[in-house]
Design a protein around this motif. Structure first.
Motif, mmCIF file in Angstrom:
data_model
loop_
_atom_site.group_PDB
_atom_site.id
_atom_site.type_symbol
_atom_site.label_atom_id
_atom_site.label_comp_id
_atom_site.label_asym_id
_atom_site.label_seq_id
_atom_site.Cartn_x
_atom_site.Cartn_y
_atom_site.Cartn_z
ATOM 1 N N PRO A 1 53.245 38.071 30.614
ATOM 2 C CA PRO A 1 52.279 38.860 30.832
ATOM 3 C C PRO A 1 50.862 38.078 30.783
ATOM 4 C CG PRO A 1 53.478 39.834 29.112
ATOM 5 C CD PRO A 1 54.150 38.653 29.704
ATOM 6 N N GLN B 1 55.735 45.244 42.377
ATOM 7 C CA GLN B 1 56.305 45.483 40.883
ATOM 8 C C GLN B 1 57.496 44.577 40.594
ATOM 9 O OE1 GLN B 1 57.373 49.809 40.488
ATOM 10 N NE2 GLN B 1 59.022 49.066 39.017
ATOM 11 N N ARG C 1 46.228 36.759 35.165
ATOM 12 C CA ARG C 1 44.814 37.195 34.553
ATOM 13 C C ARG C 1 44.080 38.073 35.474
ATOM 14 N NH1 ARG C 1 43.019 31.581 31.419
ATOM 15 N NH2 ARG C 1 45.304 31.358 30.306
ATOM 16 N N TRP C 2 43.866 39.168 35.280
ATOM 17 C CA TRP C 2 43.399 40.282 36.128
ATOM 18 C C TRP C 2 41.975 40.189 36.053
ATOM 19 C CZ3 TRP C 2 46.707 42.283 39.559
ATOM 20 C CH2 TRP C 2 47.826 42.129 39.287
ATOM 21 N N GLY C 3 41.229 40.974 36.951
ATOM 22 C CA GLY C 3 39.782 40.590 36.737
ATOM 23 C C GLY C 3 39.007 39.594 37.054
ATOM 24 N N ASP D 1 41.573 41.900 41.306
ATOM 25 C CA ASP D 1 41.779 43.399 41.095
ATOM 26 C C ASP D 1 41.743 43.436 39.666
ATOM 27 O OD1 ASP D 1 41.685 44.195 43.526
ATOM 28 O OD2 ASP D 1 44.046 44.393 43.730
ATOM 29 N N ALA D 2 41.299 44.455 39.046
ATOM 30 C CA ALA D 2 41.625 44.640 37.725
ATOM 31 C C ALA D 2 42.764 44.998 37.037
ATOM 32 C CB ALA D 2 40.321 45.857 37.125
ATOM 33 N N SER D 3 43.828 45.352 37.764
ATOM 34 C CA SER D 3 45.246 45.603 37.501
ATOM 35 C C SER D 3 46.076 45.775 38.636
ATOM 36 C CB SER D 3 45.115 47.104 36.636
ATOM 37 O OG SER D 3 45.032 48.071 37.326
ATOM 38 N N PRO D 4 47.277 45.858 38.395
ATOM 39 C CA PRO D 4 48.152 45.838 39.454
ATOM 40 C C PRO D 4 47.908 47.374 39.991
ATOM 41 C CG PRO D 4 49.421 45.135 37.499
ATOM 42 C CD PRO D 4 47.993 45.589 36.987
ATOM 43 N N HIS D 5 47.275 48.230 39.411
ATOM 44 C CA HIS D 5 47.186 49.730 40.227
ATOM 45 C C HIS D 5 45.483 49.864 40.363
ATOM 46 C CE1 HIS D 5 51.151 50.170 38.368
ATOM 47 N NE2 HIS D 5 50.563 49.994 37.292
ATOM 48 N N ALA D 6 45.179 49.012 40.536
ATOM 49 C CA ALA D 6 43.615 48.972 40.847
ATOM 50 C C ALA D 6 43.326 49.650 42.139
ATOM 51 C CB ALA D 6 42.683 47.791 40.684
#
Length: 397
Positions: free
Chosen positions: A127, A119, A131-133, A36-41
């Motif tokens: 951070p 969350q 590693r997203w995406g 996923d590109a981000s936690p909110h993808a």
């Protein structure tokens, strides 16, 4: 302390992030890679119930108990059970309610939204640790018993001594261990949402109650679940062939007519209130086919590679144990890695992985068998009655 291995965790779901928190708490480095590109993808789904000897135990080991109690909803550990004809057999919101002392609020199975769980598992992590995406394409054995990770887009990461597959049903890591793939469970579902139900549809909110509403019958179930954001998610499930959702002739891209057709064809003889739950869940419609791995699935242990959660024992949701099994995996593997780093020379990393696998197999089989048994009961003619018998026995009624 042993030299710290270079660890990759593939997948930022509950199992991968639980393991990450346990390792971070013991200053053991790792990197989580998530497609996923981000936690909110994407939407993370509905609610989960964490058991005291399962998910809750792993949360405690990760040092996140206070955060969990702030997000969890013990009041949602309530069931309502209805026959397919609409007769209410059990109502934990009313005549079958039981008082729970304040000291025991978390002693049972409190609900927590998937988004809230993600969350609280993400917040403590550095951070750079996630590693997203990064969509994994392949795990490749390399020199010195290490592994390379090849990602879509050409990115390659090297030198990993341990690769943990927490990458779900269609795990790429699992492909390095076995050719076995998930198979169709026999169950197809239509997921429907009613957002802000308290204000937009007080009837639905009251009918479902504070927790979940279940109706089981021969070849079909209707299940509704309250979510912490005020929405209600209803799942209208059928035992049908794998191609059913494509071949039934219902146009799922037109939700309003699809809901009506689905109810008229497959739930028309159900109680009016049950049909109303489906028809008035108007904010989203998602058709799904459910897959599973074989009960008793296992693989030949391989140095430096193992699995967690759905990657290791994919099962349907009909026993409510999937996330607890996954987080128990994380707890076990996390403790094993911590022990390896703190007690030099007692075991090799190869032994740590093999021993974990050998414990995982019977543990995963128990959960998978329980799920299979529950699924068969739920989709039987007396499914609702059997659940109520178990509830009455548990509550001494």
């Amino acid at each position: 302390m042993s030299a710290l291995p270079k660890i990759a965790i593939i997948g930022a779901g509950p199992s991968g992030l639980t393991l990450a928190n346990i390792l971070q708490r013991h200053q053991i480095p790792f990197t989580v890679y998530e497609s996923d590109a981000s936690p909110h993808a994407r939407n993370q789904g509905g609610s989960l119930d964490l058991h005291p000897d399962g998910g809750q135990l792993a949360i405690r080991e990760a040092g996140l108990w206070a955060a969990f109690t702030a997000h969890a909803r013990p009041e949602s550990d309530v069931l309502k059970v209805v026959k397919n004809d609409g007769e209410v057999l059990w109502d934990g919101n009313g005549p079958d309610a039981r008082a729970v002392p304040e000291a025991e609020r978390f002693a049972h199975r409190p609900e927590i939204d998937r988004q809230a769980l993600m969350q609280l598992l993400l917040e403590p992590l550095a951070p750079a640790a996630v590693r997203w995406g990064r969509k994994l394409q392949e795990v490749v054995p390399a020199a010195g018993g290490t592994y390379e990770l090849h990602f879509v887009g050409g990115v390659v990461e090297t030198g990993f001594e341990l690769v943990v597959g927490a990458d779900g049903a269609w795990s790429r890591v699992r492909q390095l261990l076995t050719d076995v793939k998930p198979y169709y469970s026999g169950i197809s579902i239509v997921e429907l949402w009613a957002l802000n139900a308290d204000e937009k549809n007080p009837w639905l909110s009251q009918y479902v109650g504070k927790g979940s509403c279940f109706s089981f019958g021969e070849g079909r179930t209707i299940q509704a679940q309250r979510v912490g954001d005020g929405s209600i998610r209803t799942y209208a499930c059928l035992r049908k062939p794998e191609s059913f959702l494509k071949d039934c002739g219902i146009d799922w891209t037109k939700p309003e007519t699809a809901r009506k057709e689905y109810v008229e064809r497959y739930f028309d003889d159900c109680g009016e209130d049950l049909k109303r739950m489906i028809l008035e869940s108007e904010d989203e419609l998602i058709p799904r086919t459910l897959y599973m791995l074989p009960v008793g699935f296992r693989w030949e242990s391989r140095p430096g590679v193992t699995l967690l959660g759905d990657a290791a024992h994919l099962m349907t949701p009909f026993a409510g144990v999937g996330v607890n099994a996954a987080m128990t995996d994380s707890l076990d593997l996390g403790r094993s890695i911590v022990g390896y780093t703190e007690t030099p020379h007692e075991k090799s990393l190869v032994d740590v992985v093999k021993d974990y696998d050998l414990r995982l197999f019977p543990h995963g089989e128990r959960f998978a068998q329980k799920t299979m048994n529950s699924m068969n009961k739920h989709f039987s003619a007396t499914g609702s009655e059997e659940l109520v018998r178990r509830l009455r026995a548990a509550h001494g009624k």
